[in-house]
Motif scaffolding. Structure first.
Motif, PDB file in Angstrom:
ATOM      1  N   ILE A   1      13.223  60.867 -15.535  1.00 47.80           N
ATOM      2  CA  ILE A   1      12.629  61.855 -15.242  1.00 47.80           C
ATOM      3  C   ILE A   1      13.416  63.086 -15.904  1.00 47.80           C
ATOM      4  O   ILE A   1      12.677  64.011 -16.414  1.00 47.80           O
ATOM      5  CB  ILE A   1      12.436  62.286 -13.660  1.00 47.80           C
ATOM      6  CG1 ILE A   1      11.416  61.322 -13.065  1.00 47.80           C
ATOM      7  CG2 ILE A   1      12.007  63.435 -13.267  1.00 47.80           C
ATOM      8  CD1 ILE A   1      11.387  61.135 -11.406  1.00 47.80           C
ATOM      9  N   LEU A   2      14.832  62.923 -15.682  1.00 45.20           N
ATOM     10  CA  LEU A   2      15.481  63.908 -16.380  1.00 45.20           C
ATOM     11  C   LEU A   2      15.464  64.047 -17.741  1.00 45.20           C
ATOM     12  O   LEU A   2      15.405  65.003 -18.319  1.00 45.20           O
ATOM     13  CB  LEU A   2      16.996  63.789 -15.774  1.00 45.20           C
ATOM     14  CG  LEU A   2      17.361  63.705 -14.403  1.00 45.20           C
ATOM     15  CD1 LEU A   2      18.861  63.820 -14.103  1.00 45.20           C
ATOM     16  CD2 LEU A   2      16.627  64.944 -13.595  1.00 45.20           C
TER      17      LEU A   2
ATOM     18  N   ALA B   1      16.687  61.945  -4.057  1.00 44.59           N
ATOM     19  CA  ALA B   1      17.710  61.623  -5.292  1.00 44.59           C
ATOM     20  C   ALA B   1      17.484  62.553  -6.384  1.00 44.59           C
ATOM     21  O   ALA B   1      18.338  63.117  -7.012  1.00 44.59           O
ATOM     22  CB  ALA B   1      17.071  60.031  -5.833  1.00 44.59           C
ATOM     23  N   LEU B   2      16.243  63.294  -6.537  1.00 48.37           N
ATOM     24  CA  LEU B   2      15.984  64.504  -7.460  1.00 48.37           C
ATOM     25  C   LEU B   2      16.727  65.649  -7.290  1.00 48.37           C
ATOM     26  O   LEU B   2      17.494  66.183  -8.004  1.00 48.37           O
ATOM     27  CB  LEU B   2      14.617  64.536  -7.712  1.00 48.37           C
ATOM     28  CG  LEU B   2      13.576  63.844  -8.595  1.00 48.37           C
ATOM     29  CD1 LEU B   2      12.241  63.741  -8.325  1.00 48.37           C
ATOM     30  CD2 LEU B   2      14.286  63.720  -9.997  1.00 48.37           C
TER      31      LEU B   2
ATOM     32  N   VAL C   1      15.344  58.399 -11.728  1.00 48.08           N
ATOM     33  CA  VAL C   1      15.657  59.718 -11.974  1.00 48.08           C
ATOM     34  C   VAL C   1      16.297  60.319 -13.219  1.00 48.08           C
ATOM     35  O   VAL C   1      15.827  61.022 -13.792  1.00 48.08           O
ATOM     36  CB  VAL C   1      16.801  60.031 -10.940  1.00 48.08           C
ATOM     37  CG1 VAL C   1      17.528  61.388 -11.171  1.00 48.08           C
ATOM     38  CG2 VAL C   1      16.262  59.935  -9.419  1.00 48.08           C
ATOM     39  N   ASP C   2      16.923  59.126 -13.811  1.00 47.76           N
ATOM     40  CA  ASP C   2      17.452  59.354 -15.372  1.00 47.76           C
ATOM     41  C   ASP C   2      16.001  59.468 -16.233  1.00 47.76           C
ATOM     42  O   ASP C   2      16.267  60.269 -17.421  1.00 47.76           O
ATOM     43  CB  ASP C   2      18.230  58.208 -15.657  1.00 47.76           C
ATOM     44  CG  ASP C   2      19.708  58.059 -15.022  1.00 47.76           C
ATOM     45  OD1 ASP C   2      20.038  59.337 -14.651  1.00 47.76           O
ATOM     46  OD2 ASP C   2      20.146  57.203 -15.047  1.00 47.76           O
TER      47      ASP C   2
ATOM     48  N   ALA D   1      20.557  65.222  -7.793  1.00 46.16           N
ATOM     49  CA  ALA D   1      20.787  65.113  -9.334  1.00 46.16           C
ATOM     50  C   ALA D   1      21.480  66.422  -9.775  1.00 46.16           C
ATOM     51  O   ALA D   1      20.757  67.540  -9.288  1.00 46.16           O
ATOM     52  CB  ALA D   1      19.696  64.705 -10.041  1.00 46.16           C
TER      53      ALA D   1
ATOM     54  N   CYS E   1      11.593  70.377  -4.462  1.00 52.16           N
ATOM     55  CA  CYS E   1      10.292  69.589  -4.464  1.00 52.16           C
ATOM     56  C   CYS E   1       9.445  69.862  -3.184  1.00 52.16           C
ATOM     57  O   CYS E   1      10.100  69.958  -2.015  1.00 52.16           O
ATOM     58  CB  CYS E   1      10.888  68.064  -4.049  1.00 52.16           C
ATOM     59  SG  CYS E   1      12.066  67.422  -5.606  1.00 52.16           S
TER      60      CYS E   1
ATOM     61  N   LEU F   1      12.453  59.213  -3.668  1.00 48.19           N
ATOM     62  CA  LEU F   1      12.501  59.936  -5.002  1.00 48.19           C
ATOM     63  C   LEU F   1      12.757  61.458  -4.777  1.00 48.19           C
ATOM     64  O   LEU F   1      13.713  62.103  -5.728  1.00 48.19           O
ATOM     65  CB  LEU F   1      11.260  59.774  -5.897  1.00 48.19           C
ATOM     66  CG  LEU F   1      11.239  60.087  -7.283  1.00 48.19           C
ATOM     67  CD1 LEU F   1      12.636  59.701  -7.998  1.00 48.19           C
ATOM     68  CD2 LEU F   1       9.981  59.980  -7.764  1.00 48.19           C
TER      69      LEU F   1
ATOM     70  N   CYS G   1      18.687  68.960 -12.168  1.00 45.43           N
ATOM     71  CA  CYS G   1      17.767  68.206 -12.804  1.00 45.43           C
ATOM     72  C   CYS G   1      17.976  68.262 -14.433  1.00 45.43           C
ATOM     73  O   CYS G   1      17.196  68.396 -15.133  1.00 45.43           O
ATOM     74  CB  CYS G   1      16.491  68.921 -12.674  1.00 45.43           C
ATOM     75  SG  CYS G   1      14.938  67.675 -12.348  1.00 45.43           S
TER      76      CYS G   1
ATOM     77  N   THR H   1      16.167  53.382  -8.060  1.00 43.50           N
ATOM     78  CA  THR H   1      16.102  54.862  -7.892  1.00 43.50           C
ATOM     79  C   THR H   1      17.067  55.917  -8.723  1.00 43.50           C
ATOM     80  O   THR H   1      16.252  56.504  -9.459  1.00 43.50           O
ATOM     81  CB  THR H   1      16.338  55.573  -6.379  1.00 43.50           C
ATOM     82  OG1 THR H   1      15.816  54.468  -5.418  1.00 43.50           O
ATOM     83  CG2 THR H   1      16.060  56.846  -6.333  1.00 43.50           C
TER      84      THR H   1
END
Length: 358
Positions: free
Chosen positions: A349-350, A27-28, A346-347, A31, A45, A24, A34, A342
């Motif tokens: 979380i954003l 992946a973050l 991420v989507d 992005a 992170c 994760l 963010c 995943t």
């Protein structure tokens, strides 16, 4: 953008929690800012982990992330854990997001951290304690999935439930390689505390199939690497892979996998790999039982119950039944679509962070 992970790994706990959090985190940071309109905003992170035997600090740092170690001695309670976590960060707090993946932490820890973070996400699969969080992820599959967390999270908590949210590494979303007949993959996680790898090798040595090719994968926390390496050196049809970064390729090429539950279930499913499963922890049993009922795997039972002769018969039976093999592959593949996983997490979380920042 500052994101904190509170998660542990050890020879006893295993490495699954850490592995999915590391997936994760990667992946973050990939992005675009963010979700920020200013693309120059960096995403950071950072991991906080206890210095237990088999911790993953070096692996985390090799992946490009900072890792703060908490003392190895027993932490008395969750408030002490929260105080130590805050002390590890000092002036870098407050953070934008705290992600907790830890069976020993619940709403007490989250509430103690609330003043230091804008949002909290919890990754769980036990559904046995209360959480104070904005986002909850349970990537497992249960018959009562929709109601498991009733009364355990607040009404405003966004729940991401099911294997369509499985945290899988990028390699699992790449084009698949051709599957090879009579190729068996053996993997019981990074630590394999009960040495089921060796038991499986005993079972494979009993097989009558002379054309068998076997890939064995162990992690850096596996305690018996030297003995296993010496044993494999006498078996030209067996290849040993230590802490490899190409698990998807091995799963795509294998015809059968022997392993345990956890995230490996969803790695198998997305690659359509039939699996013979031996559970190694109580929390693996409910999901494995449900997958077995659906026909997405063959669950032999818990590790204390399994003998090499039993495993040998299970492998021979699945190898010799092409209809069952194909049905298991297709059933597993339908559970984890290639477009999900995943990226969907991420989507979410954003969207949470964008909502906070307006």
């Amino acid at each position: 953008m500052n994101i904190i992970f509170r998660v542990d790994a050890s020879t006893h706990i295993g490495t699954g929690h850490m592995a999915r959090c590391l997936t994760l985190a990667k992946a973050l940071v990939q992005a675009p800012a963010c979700g920020q309109p200013d693309k120059s905003v960096p995403v950071t992170c950072t991991f906080v982990c206890q210095a237990l035997p088999g911790h993953w600090q070096s692996t985390i740092e090799q992946a490009g992330f900072d890792c703060h170690l908490l003392p190895a001695m027993a932490i008395n309670n969750q408030l002490e854990d929260a105080a130590l976590t805050c002390a590890a960060f000092g002036e870098s707090l407050p953070a934008d997001l705290l992600i907790i993946d830890h069976y020993a932490l619940d709403e007490t820890f989250s509430q103690a951290m609330r003043a230091q973070v804008s949002h909290i996400m919890v990754i769980d699969d036990l559904a046995n304690r209360k959480h104070d969080c904005d986002l909850l992820l349970d990537q497992n599959l249960f018959a009562d999935m929709a109601t498991r967390y009733q009364g355990l999270v607040g009404p405003a908590t966004r729940q991401l439930l099911g294997p369509q949210y499985a945290l899988l590494r990028d390699e699992f979303y790449q084009p698949a390689l051709p599957r090879q007949a009579n190729r068996v993959l053996v993997s019981f996680g990074g630590a394999d505390e009960h040495n089921l790898t060796n038991l499986t090798l005993d079972a494979l040595l009993r097989l009558k199939e002379s054309a068998l090719q076997v890939d064995i994968v162990v992690g850096q926390s596996y305690p018996w690497t030297t003995a296993l390496s010496e044993r494999v050196a006498t078996l030209p049809w067996v290849t040993l892979h230590i802490h490899c970064n190409y698990m998807a390729r091995l799963m795509q090429q294998a015809s059968i996998m022997v392993g345990s539950g956890g995230t490996t279930h969803w790695e198998r499913c997305i690659t359509g790999l039939p699996g013979i499963i031996i559970t190694v922890a109580d929390n693996q049993q409910a999901t494995t039982r449900h997958l077995n009922m659906l026909g997405a795997c063959n669950w032999l039972g818990d590790h204390q119950q399994i003998k090499p002769s039993q495993l040998q018969l299970a492998i021979e039976a699945l190898q010799g039944d092409s209809l069952r093999h194909n049905n298991m592959s297709n059933t597993a593949r339908r559970l984890v679509p290639k477009s999900a996983g995943t990226a969907w997490v991420v989507d979410e979380i954003l969207a949470l962070i964008r909502g906070h920042n307006g």
